[in-house]
Design a protein around this motif. Structure first.
Motif, short mmCIF file in Angstrom:
data_model
loop_
_atom_site.label_atom_id
_atom_site.label_comp_id
_atom_site.label_asym_id
_atom_site.label_seq_id
_atom_site.Cartn_x
_atom_site.Cartn_y
_atom_site.Cartn_z
N LEU A 286 -2.56 -8.33 -12.97
CA LEU A 286 -2.02 -7.35 -11.92
C LEU A 286 -2.46 -7.35 -10.43
CD1 LEU A 286 -0.29 -4.85 -11.89
CD2 LEU A 286 -2.41 -3.62 -12.69
N GLY A 287 -3.65 -7.95 -10.19
CA GLY A 287 -4.26 -8.08 -8.96
C GLY A 287 -4.62 -7.04 -8.20
N ALA A 288 -4.93 -6.06 -9.03
CA ALA A 288 -5.41 -4.55 -8.35
C ALA A 288 -6.34 -4.95 -7.10
CB ALA A 288 -5.46 -3.55 -9.27
N GLY A 289 -7.21 -5.83 -7.50
CA GLY A 289 -8.51 -5.79 -6.54
C GLY A 289 -7.87 -6.83 -5.29
N LEU A 290 -6.92 -7.48 -5.42
CA LEU A 290 -6.24 -8.10 -4.41
C LEU A 290 -5.43 -7.56 -3.39
CD1 LEU A 290 -5.20 -11.59 -6.29
CD2 LEU A 290 -6.85 -11.27 -4.47
N TRP A 291 -4.35 -6.68 -4.04
CA TRP A 291 -3.56 -5.92 -3.04
C TRP A 291 -3.96 -4.54 -3.08
CZ3 TRP A 291 -1.10 -1.79 -5.54
CH2 TRP A 291 -0.94 -1.92 -6.91
N GLY A 292 -5.13 -3.79 -4.25
CA GLY A 292 -5.07 -2.54 -4.02
C GLY A 292 -6.46 -2.20 -3.47
N GLY A 293 -7.56 -2.57 -4.04
CA GLY A 293 -8.82 -2.44 -3.33
C GLY A 293 -9.31 -3.48 -2.18
N GLY A 294 -8.17 -4.40 -2.27
CA GLY A 294 -8.39 -5.52 -1.10
C GLY A 294 -7.60 -5.27 0.04
N LEU A 295 -6.27 -5.62 -0.20
CA LEU A 295 -5.27 -5.55 1.04
C LEU A 295 -5.14 -4.34 1.48
CD1 LEU A 295 -3.39 -7.19 2.97
CD2 LEU A 295 -1.62 -6.87 1.20
N MET A 296 -4.83 -3.19 0.77
CA MET A 296 -4.46 -2.10 1.33
C MET A 296 -5.89 -1.34 1.93
SD MET A 296 -2.43 -0.53 -2.10
CE MET A 296 -2.12 1.06 -1.25
N VAL A 297 -7.03 -1.44 1.47
CA VAL A 297 -8.33 -1.17 2.01
C VAL A 297 -8.53 -1.83 3.10
CG1 VAL A 297 -10.69 -0.74 1.45
CG2 VAL A 297 -9.10 -0.26 -0.28
N LEU A 298 -8.26 -2.90 3.16
CA LEU A 298 -8.78 -3.58 4.58
C LEU A 298 -7.62 -3.46 5.73
CD1 LEU A 298 -10.21 -6.22 5.38
CD2 LEU A 298 -8.28 -7.61 4.86
N MET A 299 -6.38 -3.08 5.22
CA MET A 299 -5.55 -2.53 6.46
C MET A 299 -6.12 -1.12 6.92
SD MET A 299 -1.88 -3.36 4.52
CE MET A 299 -0.96 -2.37 5.87
N ALA A 300 -6.70 -0.40 6.13
CA ALA A 300 -7.18 1.05 6.26
C ALA A 300 -8.59 0.86 7.22
CB ALA A 300 -7.19 1.78 5.03
N ALA A 301 -9.20 -0.24 6.82
CA ALA A 301 -10.42 -0.49 7.33
C ALA A 301 -10.13 -0.81 8.90
CB ALA A 301 -11.23 -1.44 6.67
N THR A 302 -9.28 -1.63 9.14
CA THR A 302 -8.79 -2.10 10.42
C THR A 302 -8.56 -0.97 11.29
OG1 THR A 302 -8.21 -4.31 9.33
CG2 THR A 302 -7.22 -3.85 11.68
N LEU A 303 -7.65 -0.17 10.83
CA LEU A 303 -7.12 1.13 11.58
C LEU A 303 -8.53 1.84 11.74
CD1 LEU A 303 -4.71 2.09 12.37
CD2 LEU A 303 -4.50 3.61 10.22
N ILE A 304 -9.33 2.02 10.78
CA ILE A 304 -10.51 2.88 11.16
C ILE A 304 -11.40 2.37 12.27
CG2 ILE A 304 -12.57 3.68 9.97
CD1 ILE A 304 -11.27 3.99 7.44
N SER A 305 -11.52 1.09 12.39
CA SER A 305 -12.36 0.28 13.30
C SER A 305 -11.77 0.28 14.54
CB SER A 305 -12.51 -1.28 12.91
OG SER A 305 -13.07 -1.44 11.63
N LEU A 306 -10.45 0.09 14.68
CA LEU A 306 -9.54 0.39 16.04
C LEU A 306 -9.86 1.87 16.49
CD1 LEU A 306 -6.26 -1.40 15.10
CD2 LEU A 306 -7.90 -2.09 16.79
N MET A 307 -10.06 2.74 15.57
CA MET A 307 -10.05 4.39 15.99
C MET A 307 -11.63 4.44 16.45
SD MET A 307 -8.52 6.15 12.82
CE MET A 307 -9.37 7.75 13.26
N GLY A 308 -12.44 3.65 16.10
CA GLY A 308 -13.84 3.79 16.13
C GLY A 308 -14.19 3.21 17.70
N TRP A 309 -13.48 1.98 17.79
CA TRP A 309 -13.71 1.07 19.13
C TRP A 309 -12.92 1.66 20.22
CZ3 TRP A 309 -18.10 -1.44 19.83
CH2 TRP A 309 -18.86 -1.88 18.68
N ARG A 310 -12.09 2.48 19.85
CA ARG A 310 -10.79 3.14 20.96
C ARG A 310 -10.16 1.59 21.38
NH1 ARG A 310 -10.55 8.50 20.97
NH2 ARG A 310 -10.06 8.52 23.03
#
Length: 203
Positions: free
Chosen positions: A50-74
């Protein structure tokens, strides 16, 4: 406000790290006991495939983390964003990361409950020596394999360390997704605090 941005940078980096770890753990589950032939022969459990760790806990969280980092660094579109826009982005990133982490958490929990996919002896059921691939612990209600370690090396015949492999990496995914959920909650409160502080600042 500066404190809120610093927290966003730390949270973005932390979430990104956990996302990479989750993706790595799920990838390793596709090669039980480092045996690549299991994947080629289609002898991998449904939870790992099913790959929940790849696309769920992996890709989806990584996309959110990138967005959060962009917000932090403006950086990017957040270089001159106002409080309302930042809050909207925080809600979007929190929702994305929370959804991915929850999918990974639930899948890992079900995987630990059902047990590993392996070859086991079914002679006790039909009185003839026979082996099949399946989930030998799924219908075992009298004994819990997670607590009864004597079953770990006696039930699964192939792969040789199927139970240890399954429990170790799915438990790692369970803990990682739980940590991700905690980080998302912290991010939400941090974003709300940043919005409150920005609205209270004098022009």
């Amino acid at each position: 406000m500066a404190c809120s941005r610093t927290c966003s940078r730390i949270l973005g980096l932390s979430l990104g790290t956990t996302a990479l770890f989750a993706a790595g753990a799920n990838t390793v589950l596709l090669f039980p006991d480092w045996d690549v032939t299991c994947l080629w022969r289609g002898l991998i459990g449904k939870h790992a495939m099913l790959g929940a760790g790849l696309w769920g806990g992996g890709l989806m969280v990584l996309m959110a983390a990138t967005l959060i980092s962009l917000m932090g660094w403006r950086r990017g579109c957040f270089s001159k964003s106002g409080p309302c826009r930042s809050m909207l982005a925080a809600l979007l990133s929190s929702g994305l990361a929370l959804l991915g982490a929850l999918i990974c958490f639930i899948t890992s929990g079900v995987a630990l409950k059902d047990g590993p996919f392996c070859m086991f002896d079914i002679s006790s059921f039909n009185q003839t020596q026979a082996w099949k691939y399946g989930y030998p612990f799924k219908g075992l209600h009298s004994r819990n394999y997670l607590y009864d370690h004597s079953l770990w090396n006696s039930v699964c015949l192939e792969p040789s360390k199927a139970v240890v492999w399954h429990v170790s990496f799915f438990f790692a995914l369970l803990c990682t997704s739980l940590l991700q959920i905690l980080l998302v909650v912290i991010h939400f409160f941090n974003a709300f605090l940043g919005l409150f502080c920005s609205l209270c600042e004098k022009p």
